[in-house]
Enzyme design. Sequence first.
Site, PDB file in Angstrom:
ATOM      1  N   ILE A   9      17.809  52.952   7.416  1.00  0.00           N
ATOM      2  CA  ILE A   9      17.153  52.595   6.135  1.00  0.00           C
ATOM      3  C   ILE A   9      17.922  51.177   5.829  1.00  0.00           C
ATOM      4  CG2 ILE A   9      16.791  52.886   3.861  1.00  0.00           C
ATOM      5  CD1 ILE A   9      17.402  56.057   4.425  1.00  0.00           C
TER       6      ILE A   9
ATOM      7  N   ASP B 155      22.218  41.778   7.168  1.00  0.00           N
ATOM      8  CA  ASP B 155      21.418  40.444   6.715  1.00  0.00           C
ATOM      9  C   ASP B 155      20.066  40.484   7.346  1.00  0.00           C
ATOM     10  OD1 ASP B 155      20.088  38.573   5.494  1.00  0.00           O
ATOM     11  OD2 ASP B 155      21.619  37.172   5.518  1.00  0.00           O
TER      12      ASP B 155
ATOM     13  N   TYR C  34       7.295  36.014  -4.310  1.00  0.00           N
ATOM     14  CA  TYR C  34       7.221  37.468  -3.974  1.00  0.00           C
ATOM     15  C   TYR C  34       5.728  37.907  -3.610  1.00  0.00           C
ATOM     16  CZ  TYR C  34       7.395  42.555  -5.340  1.00  0.00           C
ATOM     17  OH  TYR C  34       7.434  43.840  -5.285  1.00  0.00           O
TER      18      TYR C  34
ATOM     19  N   LYS D  36       4.815  39.581  -0.095  1.00  0.00           N
ATOM     20  CA  LYS D  36       4.241  41.165  -0.137  1.00  0.00           C
ATOM     21  C   LYS D  36       2.858  40.998   0.458  1.00  0.00           C
ATOM     22  CE  LYS D  36       7.783  43.287  -1.959  1.00  0.00           C
ATOM     23  NZ  LYS D  36       8.371  44.487  -1.117  1.00  0.00           N
TER      24      LYS D  36
ATOM     25  N   ASN E  28      12.931  48.430   3.785  1.00  0.00           N
ATOM     26  CA  ASN E  28      13.197  48.679   2.598  1.00  0.00           C
ATOM     27  C   ASN E  28      13.634  47.576   1.770  1.00  0.00           C
ATOM     28  OD1 ASN E  28      13.083  50.319   0.025  1.00  0.00           O
ATOM     29  ND2 ASN E  28      15.265  49.714   0.494  1.00  0.00           N
TER      30      ASN E  28
END
Length: 326
Positions: free
Chosen positions: A14, A66, A158, A162, A93
């Site tokens: 994760i 990172d 952003y 996305k 994530n």
Amino acid sequence: MMKEIRLTGKTIVITGASSGAGYAAAIEFAQYHTNLVLAARNEAALEEVAAECRELGADVLTVVTDVTDAKAVINLANTANDWHNKIDIWINNAGVLAAGDFDVTPIEVHEQVIKINLLGYMNGAHAVLPFFKTQKHGILINNISIGGFLPVPYGAGYSASKFGITGFSAALKGELTNWPEIYICDMFPAFLDTPGISHSGNYTGKQLKPAPPVYDPKRLAQAMVKVANNPRSGTFVGSASLILKLTYALFPGLTTRLTGAVMRKYLKMASPIAPTSGNLFNTVNYGMSPYGGFGLAGKPRAHRKYIAAALAVGLVTGVWLTLLKR
């Protein structure tokens, strides 16, 4: 019918596990006595999450990573695979947000958002897919959010990142059609009560809050567990997510204009705040928890469905009013 997968003993990676949705996912998967590999930039916060997961019965390894550094992500994959000789599930994530007028927000901020959100996911997939192909199985879960199909005015970088993940994931699915046991699974949660917006880069000059309805990040974590047990290509988390998807699909231009109008009205009324780069370039030491304090903690509440319905009615009403004015 897709093959059911038992989670006990599975190795799960994760990224962005130190807070928010990643933290919530770690806690949720830990309850199934999994082997968790938790990655983020904040080592101290990672260790706190790891301790909580161990108490729930998980075997946990932390790897400071990172995701913008491709070599670091390859190291993460190699470390995870060496630990239990496999990687069963990889959850992309780690993500950030920057808000502000596009031309006012420094271009290096937009670049960093894209490096973390889009290239970070590409680095993750590039590092883990060779292991999946060697094993002939594996699940890649991409936590995309509604930003993957709904433009965010005053968050152009952003949105670029996305929308990019959505296209990238779709291309991967096309490539992997000859690998029936390798699954690419996209998650599209609505606004979550996480610290992400508090950690964001903010060049609006105003304090930011997520738009209602705001959902419990545990709901996304539970959806990830379901997808890990029964992989599916796309999952909408929260009624508002699917409603906004359909609304934008039917009325893209009008929905975008309405979203921009809502944002401008909010920014006009919000409290002033100094510009900040948040956690874009360096990790932060505040708000390192699953919750951001913007919603109701705990189990999903039924009344949120009514809030989502009200949101849909408002959007549709706005669309029709705009059409009638023509």
